[in-house]
Design an enzyme around this catalytic site. Structure first.
Site, mmCIF file in Angstrom:
data_model
loop_
_atom_site.group_PDB
_atom_site.id
_atom_site.type_symbol
_atom_site.label_atom_id
_atom_site.label_comp_id
_atom_site.label_asym_id
_atom_site.label_seq_id
_atom_site.Cartn_x
_atom_site.Cartn_y
_atom_site.Cartn_z
ATOM 1 N N ASP A 1 35.542 5.142 -73.749
ATOM 2 C CA ASP A 1 34.613 3.754 -74.126
ATOM 3 C C ASP A 1 35.186 3.368 -75.578
ATOM 4 O O ASP A 1 34.674 2.587 -76.016
ATOM 5 C CB ASP A 1 33.050 4.007 -74.260
ATOM 6 N N ASP B 1 35.732 11.226 -71.355
ATOM 7 C CA ASP B 1 35.209 11.177 -73.004
ATOM 8 C C ASP B 1 33.644 11.733 -72.831
ATOM 9 O O ASP B 1 33.070 11.561 -71.911
ATOM 10 C CB ASP B 1 35.404 9.686 -73.295
HETATM 11 MG MG MG Z 1 33.364 7.545 -76.699
#
Ligand code: MG
Length: 243
Positions: A205, A7
Site C-alpha cells: 500500500d 507488506d
Molecule cells: Mg504499508
C-alpha cells in the site's frame, strides 16, 4: 509453487497493530498452499512477533529490503549468504544501522527530524501508536531508520547526498542503504525457483512497495497507483480474487 510477498503496515496489519485480524487471510493463503513472505520496513524482532502470532514459518525480508532472513534447513540446497545466527542464514543488501544513524544525526537539528534513534520509548509510542511491547521490538534496528516527524522539507536531498535511500512507506519515511523491497523479493523468487517453477504474488500500500510489485507475476495494490497491479481496497479482497 505460489509465493506471496506481503507488506505488513496497513496491508496485512491494521491501524492497531494487532495480528488477530490477519489470521483469516493467513489461513486462506495457507489453505491455497502459498509460501508467505513478510516484506516490511519492520525489524527482525517485530517480524518474529508476527510470524509467531500468525504461525508463518517462511523466510522474511526486514527493514525495507535491507536483509533476508532464511530459516536454517528451509531450502534443500546451499546458497550464498552474508552471515548466520543460530536460526537463520541472512542475506544482507542494505547498510549497517550506524551508517544510517550517523547521517541522520548530522542533519537532525537543522530539519527537526525525529526518528527511533533520537526518541524515547514514550515519544515512539506517541508518534507511531505502537503498543509498548512492540515499540521495544521496533527500536532493535539493524539496517534502517524511520523518520516520524520533521520541521521542514529538504532533508530528503541531504540524505540522498550521503549515499542513502529515503522512501515513503504507508506511515513514515524509511532511510536505508542502496536496496528496496523488490531487490530482496527477486532474490527469494530465484531461490524458490531452484525447487520448482514459481508463480509470484505481492500486496502493498505504500510507495516503498512499488519495487516489490514490479518483480512479481501478480501485483496487488491497496490505495496506490500502479499500472500493472490489480487494485484492491483491503487485503481481504484477495480471498475473492485468488482462486
Ligand atoms: Mg504499508
Amino acid at each position: 509453487m505460489r509465493v506471496i510477498f506481503l507488506d505488513l503496515d496497513k496491508t496485512l496489519i491494521g491501524e492497531d497493530y494487532s495480528p488477530e485480524p490477519a489470521k483469516e487471510i493467513v489461513d486462506f493463503l495457507n489453505e491455497k498452499g502459498f509460501k508467505i513472505v513478510f516484506n516490511s520496513s519492520k525489524t527482525k524482532a517485530e517480524q518474529e512477533y508476527y510470524r509467531k502470532a500468525l504461525k508463518v514459518p517462511d523466510p522474511f525480508i526486514v527493514e525495507n529490503g535491507s536483509a533476508i532472513y532464511i530459516p536454517k534447513g528451509y531450502f534443500p540446497f546451499e546458497f550464498p549468504y552474508s552471515r548466520e545466527d543460530e536460526s537463520y542464514y541472512i542475506i544482507e543488501l542494505g547498510t549497517g544501522y550506524e551508517t544510517v544513524r550517523k547521517a541522520l544525526d548530522e542533519i537532525s537539528d537543522r530539519f527537526g527530524l525525529k526518528y527511533y534513534g533520537n526518541s524515547t520509548i514514550e515519544e515512539i509510542i506517541e508518534f507511531t501508536g505502537l503498543p509498548k511491547e512492540l515499540a521495544e521490538l521496533a527500536v532493535r534496528r539493524e539496517y534502517s531508520e524511520t523518520i516520524f516527524k520533521w520541521a521542514k522539507e529538504g532533508f530528503q536531498k541531504e540524505i540522498e547526498q550521503r549515499g542513502l535511500k529515503i522512501t515513503r512507506g504507508s506511515r513514515f519515511y524509511t532511510v536505508t542503504g542502496d536496496t528496496n523491497k523488490g531487490k530482496a523479493a527477486r532474490i527469494l523468487i530465484d531461490l524458490y525457483s531452484r525447487i520448482e517453477k514459481v508463480e509470484s504474488y505481492a500486496v502493498g500500500d505504500g510507495e516503498n512497495d512499488i519495487p516489490m510489485l514490479e518483480v512479481v507475476d501478480h501485483p496487488f495494490a491497496i490505495n496506490i497507483p500502479h499500472k500493472r497491479a490489480k487494485k484492491i481496497k483491503t487485503i481481504k479482497e484477495l480471498m475473492e480474487v485468488i482462486g
